[in-house]
Design a protein around this motif. Structure first.
Motif, PDB file in Angstrom:
ATOM      1  N   CYS A 106      41.713  38.240  27.677  1.00 43.22           N
ATOM      2  CA  CYS A 106      43.028  38.859  27.445  1.00 43.22           C
ATOM      3  C   CYS A 106      44.162  37.907  27.825  1.00 43.22           C
ATOM      4  N   ALA A 107      43.853  36.933  28.685  1.00 45.11           N
ATOM      5  CA  ALA A 107      44.852  35.946  29.084  1.00 45.11           C
ATOM      6  C   ALA A 107      44.133  34.667  29.495  1.00 45.11           C
ATOM      7  N   VAL A 108      44.739  33.532  29.197  1.00 43.65           N
ATOM      8  CA  VAL A 108      44.152  32.237  29.549  1.00 43.65           C
ATOM      9  C   VAL A 108      45.252  31.355  30.136  1.00 43.65           C
ATOM     10  N   LEU A 109      45.006  30.870  31.352  1.00 42.80           N
ATOM     11  CA  LEU A 109      45.903  29.914  31.990  1.00 42.80           C
ATOM     12  C   LEU A 109      45.304  28.523  31.824  1.00 42.80           C
ATOM     13  N   ILE A 110      45.983  27.663  31.076  1.00 41.62           N
ATOM     14  CA  ILE A 110      45.549  26.275  30.882  1.00 41.62           C
ATOM     15  C   ILE A 110      46.367  25.426  31.832  1.00 41.62           C
ATOM     16  N   PHE A 111      45.691  24.809  32.800  1.00 42.43           N
ATOM     17  CA  PHE A 111      46.422  24.111  33.858  1.00 42.43           C
ATOM     18  C   PHE A 111      46.163  22.612  33.789  1.00 42.43           C
ATOM     19  N   GLY A 112      47.246  21.830  33.628  1.00 44.49           N
ATOM     20  CA  GLY A 112      47.176  20.380  33.727  1.00 44.49           C
ATOM     21  C   GLY A 112      46.292  19.711  32.708  1.00 44.49           C
ATOM     22  N   SER A 113      46.139  20.315  31.538  1.00 45.12           N
ATOM     23  CA  SER A 113      45.222  19.762  30.542  1.00 45.12           C
ATOM     24  C   SER A 113      45.763  19.961  29.136  1.00 45.12           C
ATOM     25  N   SER A 114      45.483  18.989  28.269  1.00 48.21           N
ATOM     26  CA  SER A 114      45.719  19.155  26.836  1.00 48.21           C
ATOM     27  C   SER A 114      44.371  19.470  26.207  1.00 48.21           C
ATOM     28  N   LEU A 115      44.079  20.740  26.026  1.00 51.96           N
ATOM     29  CA  LEU A 115      42.759  21.138  25.535  1.00 51.96           C
ATOM     30  C   LEU A 115      42.448  20.540  24.176  1.00 51.96           C
ATOM     31  N   ALA A 116      43.438  20.426  23.304  1.00 47.12           N
ATOM     32  CA  ALA A 116      43.189  19.892  21.961  1.00 47.12           C
ATOM     33  C   ALA A 116      42.678  18.461  22.017  1.00 47.12           C
ATOM     34  N   VAL A 131      48.547  33.368  26.385  1.00 47.20           N
ATOM     35  CA  VAL A 131      48.200  32.012  26.810  1.00 47.20           C
ATOM     36  C   VAL A 131      49.340  31.438  27.635  1.00 47.20           C
ATOM     37  N   ILE A 132      48.995  30.906  28.809  1.00 46.21           N
ATOM     38  CA  ILE A 132      49.972  30.278  29.706  1.00 46.21           C
ATOM     39  C   ILE A 132      49.597  28.812  29.840  1.00 46.21           C
ATOM     40  N   VAL A 133      50.528  27.931  29.565  1.00 41.64           N
ATOM     41  CA  VAL A 133      50.289  26.493  29.680  1.00 41.64           C
ATOM     42  C   VAL A 133      51.094  25.973  30.852  1.00 41.64           C
ATOM     43  N   ALA A 134      50.401  25.393  31.833  1.00 39.06           N
ATOM     44  CA  ALA A 134      51.057  24.870  33.029  1.00 39.06           C
ATOM     45  C   ALA A 134      50.747  23.391  33.172  1.00 39.06           C
ATOM     46  N   GLY A 135      51.773  22.576  33.324  1.00 41.08           N
ATOM     47  CA  GLY A 135      51.566  21.147  33.485  1.00 41.08           C
ATOM     48  C   GLY A 135      52.847  20.380  33.245  1.00 41.08           C
ATOM     49  N   ALA A 191      60.975  33.370  37.936  1.00 37.31           N
ATOM     50  CA  ALA A 191      60.625  34.502  37.073  1.00 37.31           C
ATOM     51  C   ALA A 191      59.383  34.194  36.241  1.00 37.31           C
ATOM     52  N   SER A 192      59.306  32.960  35.751  1.00 38.38           N
ATOM     53  CA  SER A 192      58.138  32.576  34.958  1.00 38.38           C
ATOM     54  C   SER A 192      56.879  32.555  35.812  1.00 38.38           C
ATOM     55  N   LEU A 193      57.000  32.076  37.038  1.00 35.67           N
ATOM     56  CA  LEU A 193      55.854  32.078  37.950  1.00 35.67           C
ATOM     57  C   LEU A 193      55.344  33.489  38.180  1.00 35.67           C
ATOM     58  N   ARG A 194      56.249  34.408  38.429  1.00 39.24           N
ATOM     59  CA  ARG A 194      55.848  35.790  38.692  1.00 39.24           C
ATOM     60  C   ARG A 194      55.223  36.422  37.451  1.00 39.24           C
ATOM     61  N   GLU A 195      55.783  36.123  36.274  1.00 42.60           N
ATOM     62  CA  GLU A 195      55.220  36.685  35.042  1.00 42.60           C
ATOM     63  C   GLU A 195      53.818  36.131  34.786  1.00 42.60           C
ATOM     64  N   ALA A 196      53.645  34.833  34.999  1.00 45.11           N
ATOM     65  CA  ALA A 196      52.332  34.222  34.797  1.00 45.11           C
ATOM     66  C   ALA A 196      51.313  34.805  35.762  1.00 45.11           C
ATOM     67  N   ALA A 197      51.709  34.956  37.023  1.00 39.11           N
ATOM     68  CA  ALA A 197      50.784  35.498  38.031  1.00 39.11           C
ATOM     69  C   ALA A 197      50.390  36.931  37.705  1.00 39.11           C
ATOM     70  N   SER A 198      51.300  37.685  37.111  1.00 39.02           N
ATOM     71  CA  SER A 198      51.005  39.091  36.787  1.00 39.02           C
ATOM     72  C   SER A 198      49.950  39.222  35.695  1.00 39.02           C
ATOM     73  N   MET A 199      49.754  38.167  34.898  1.00 36.82           N
ATOM     74  CA  MET A 199      48.778  38.218  33.801  1.00 36.82           C
ATOM     75  C   MET A 199      47.365  37.910  34.266  1.00 36.82           C
ATOM     76  N   MET A 200      47.235  37.371  35.479  1.00 35.85           N
ATOM     77  CA  MET A 200      45.905  37.041  35.986  1.00 35.85           C
ATOM     78  C   MET A 200      45.206  38.305  36.480  1.00 35.85           C
ATOM     79  N   PRO A 238      41.130  40.751  35.852  1.00 32.60           N
ATOM     80  CA  PRO A 238      39.856  40.851  35.123  1.00 32.60           C
ATOM     81  C   PRO A 238      40.072  40.665  33.626  1.00 32.60           C
ATOM     82  N   GLY A 239      39.234  39.859  33.009  1.00 33.62           N
ATOM     83  CA  GLY A 239      39.374  39.577  31.589  1.00 33.62           C
ATOM     84  C   GLY A 239      40.221  38.358  31.291  1.00 33.62           C
ATOM     85  N   ALA A 240      40.808  37.759  32.339  1.00 36.11           N
ATOM     86  CA  ALA A 240      41.592  36.539  32.179  1.00 36.11           C
ATOM     87  C   ALA A 240      40.751  35.338  32.607  1.00 36.11           C
TER      88      ALA A 240
END
Length: 714
Positions: A389-399, A420-424, A489-498, A500-502
């Motif tokens: 339901c949610a994916v946090l991609i941290f410090g990576s270019s998956l493509a 999808v949350i992209v952090a980096g 605000a973005s940090l709090r929104e991202a954290a709220s998406m984490m 089960p199912g993420a």
């Protein structure tokens, strides 16, 4: 006990045969349950139906209450028509045959008679459908339209516009699957053509797939054009070894060379797609610059030799060398290669100086999340990302690093609305569909990870001990905003998406960042405390296999940690020891340290100062000029072996090609040297080596005999 959900089915009749199929299933798919086939051009089962080509027309009616069947007045497109109760479908009637002939006659009005010279000839859906369903002769004698031929869309894809039937598969692939939107239809009517916006280069990391799905040969492989015909080729199943995803491919080859790579269906991994690195990158194994001859240094130059003298030189330099000898391995080595390499060094040369990692930070066994947090560093399969339901991609270019995983994450967003949350600190391809982009200042990734966990704790989304809460007290969202530039605000929104199912996803590229271990633990803690899953994915073909086989200074095969006092040197320590003259012999197995290691000067100093250097590779290696002995190694397609992908799936494939020149499989070289030092029964094939591995690592027992789908390790 909760009731098991039942799939709703409907009853329909196909060519007088009654059948029940899932409600809403497209007719073009429903008929396959009876072993029938409806010809298509525009339809592709992994893309949304559009009904553009009309090749799939069928007669459709519905049963009436009195038992009669009321037919629709016009034929229907089977690729857009969902199955419903009481439907009657005719796929083999006279009217259907007439419609198919009419559609094909229309498509062939301007299609050039290129079959004798077309690369698609012999495996072309248009050619096949014309033979099976088309008219025997053409009524058209007028001149066909002319258009640019062999127009290069990119270095990989060539467009022959005269052949295009405007099915839209290529355009839809870039919109729905790869997501780069590189192709679109320009103009209208007879002038319609697939093209890039602004006629720029077709710049996609997945462009090779449009060649495979084009049903008429309008899009062709620039690297394969006119090199062979389909009937000239031999085709073998293989595994791509150019990244850690473990994609299944078909390897087409001729006269000892790889001609092309096509995707092979594996629903659990790559479905049927490939990235451009995997599709076009295998040409490197055809290069004339490959080492194909044993070389031994004679004074100031390398002279051709053979295996016997090379073995003697190596034995003299390495035999019982202990702490003064070492080996560095590359991710291209198979499990069998890796196991015998560590056995040769540990049991024959009495050295634990083994490693395969080239990141700035090198984890110790006690630093792994299994030890720190009690969770695995890889928890999800590639296919399971579709249901997140949610994916946090941290410090990576998956493509770039995990291209097939990138396609799965995008599919989760495109089909299921996953957030999808992209952090980096760097822009990535995933930014284009991300719900949130947390772009931080370079070097502040660790603070960003702390801020995410702190925000999750603040909201009550993460349950942590008081000690952890106190340790993170300084990383309030507002302070992290000041440190990283990412809004609170973005940090709090991202954290709220984490939750089960993420899922939290990063790669081993994380270990090149500042405070990598701290960031890894925080991200693992974020996943664990919120109920999400965590994945730190390897990037090389068999990195996970090298870990399992114990090509590490502090771990044995199977993962058992070595006591601190008995541990060998890691990669950085090996290079430092070589540079200072403390190491007398170094073996480079399937790795070019100039490309792999971040510090080029350190590598250069190490290779200049080590007394004896073995370079064993299947590709041109920048370390060869420094070598005392060069051993030509068989490429993955030239030997049998198994590999462990980033999701810890073991897959194997046998030799496709004959090794070039004097090249040998790496495992055979290691086995020869073990045998010369200690006479014993040798291993004759890869399966025997896997059986030996299972004796030391019982969890590997399931991988002795590997089925087509592969075996997942725990």
């Amino acid at each position: 006990m909760a009731a098991v959900a039942q799939e709703t089915t409907v009853n329909l009749t196909i060519n007088a045969v009654e059948i029940a199929v899932p409600k809403g299933e497209l007719i073009v798919e429903a008929v396959k349950r009876l072993g029938l086939e409806i010809p298509v051009f525009c339809y592709h089962p992994r893309m949304k139906p559009v009904g553009m080509c009309r090749m799939c027309l069928v007669e459709v009616g519905f049963k009436q209450p009195d038992g009669s069947v009321r037919m629709m007045p016009k034929p229907q497109a089977a690729c857009t028509l969902p199955a419903s109760e009481g439907m009657v479908v005719l796929t083999d009637s006279e009217a259907v045959h007439r419609d198919r002939k009419g559609v094909l006659e229309f498509l062939l009005i301007n299609h050039p008679l290129d079959c004798p010279v077309c690369d698609r000839g012999g495996e072309c859906p248009l050619q096949n459908n014309t033979i099976f369903y088309g008219p025997g002769t053409s009524r058209f004698v007028e001149a066909k339209r002319n258009a640019h031929k062999a127009y290069p869309l990119s270095d990989y894809v060539t467009l022959d516009l005269e052949r295009c039937i405007q099915c839209g598969r290529c355009v839809r692939f870039t919109e729905e699957i790869s997501g780069d939107g590189e192709l679109a239809f320009r103009f209208r009517g007879a002038q319609m053509q697939p093209s890039t916006f602004g006629l720029k280069n077709f710049d996609s990391k997945f462009s090779g797939n449009v060649i495979e799905i084009c049903p008429v040969g309008a899009l062709t492989n620039s690297k394969y054009r006119f090199r062979a015909r389909p009937w000239d080729l031999q085709t073998s199943p293989a595994i791509c070894t150019l990244c850690s995803n473990g994609c299944n491919v078909w390897m087409d080859w001729r006269v000892g060379q790889i001609m092309r790579i096509n995707g092979r269906t594996h629903e659990g991994i790559n479905e049927e797609w490939t990235c451009d690195l995997g599709k076009f990158g295998h040409d490197r194994f055809n290069a004339d610059s490959r080492p194909t001859q044993v070389l031994i240094r004679n004074s100031d130059h390398l002279a051709p030799s053979n295996w016997g003298p090379a073995y003697k030189e190596i034995e003299a330099a390495f035999a019982k060398g202990g702490a003064k000898v070492a080996a560095l391995a590359g991710g291209i080595l198979s499990n069998e290669d890796s196991y015998l390499l560590q056995k040769l060094f540990r049991q024959t040369y009495m050295s634990a100086n083994l490693d395969h990692r080239f990141t700035a930070t090198l984890q110790k066994p006690e630093d792994r999340l299994e030890s720190k947090l009690g969770i695995a560093q890889v928890q999800d399969s590639i296919a399971s990302f579709e249901s997140k339901c949610a994916v946090l991609i941290f410090g990576s270019s998956l493509a770039d690093e995990e291209p097939i995983l990138f396609l799965r994450v995008r599919k989760a967003w495109f089909n299921n609305g996953a957030k999808v949350i992209v952090a980096g600190s760097q822009a990535t391809d995933a930014d284009s569909f991300a719900h949130l982009v947390l772009r931080c200042k370079p070097g502040t990734e660790s603070a960003l990870a702390n801020g995410l966990l702190s925000a999750a704790i603040e909201s009550g989304n993460a349950k942590v001990p008081d000690a952890t809460r106190k340790a993170l007290a300084e990383f309030t969202p507002e302070r992290v905003e000041a440190l990283t530039g990412v809004s609170a605000a973005s940090l709090r929104e991202a954290a709220s998406m984490m939750g089960p199912g993420a899922a939290v996803v990063t790669t081993h590229g994380l270990f090149n960042l500042d405070n990598a271990q701290g960031a890894l633990e925080i991200l693992g803690g974020l996943a664990m405390t919120t109920g999400a899953s965590f994945n730190c994915c390897s990037r090389e073909a068999n990195h996970e296999g090298l870990v399992w086989m114990g090509v590490l200074p502090d771990r044995l095969p199977g993962g058992a940690a070595i006591p601190t006092s008995d541990r060998g040197l890691n990669t950085h320590e090996i290079l430092d020891a070589a540079a200072s003259g403390k190491l007398k012999a170094l073996w480079l197995a399937g790795v070019d340290p100039f490309k792999a290691h971040p510090d080029r000067k350190k590598v250069e100093k190490a290779l200049e100062n080590v007394d004896f250097l073995v370079v064993q590779d299947c590709l041109d290696n920048e370390a060869i000029p420094y070598a005392s002995v060069v051993l030509p190694m068989a490429a993955p397609a030239e030997t049998e072996g198994s590999y462990v992908s980033m999701e810890r799936r073991v897959q194997a494939f046998g030799p496709v090609l004959t090794p070039k020149g004097d090249a040998k499989p790496a495992w055979r070289v290691f086995a020869d040297l073990i045998l010369r030092a200690t006479p014993q029964r040798p291993s004759f094939d890869a399966r025997e080596i896997r059986a030996a591995i299972a004796e030391e690592a019982p969890a590997f027992a399931a991988a002795i005999d590997i089925a087509d789908e592969g075996v997942m390790l725990g």
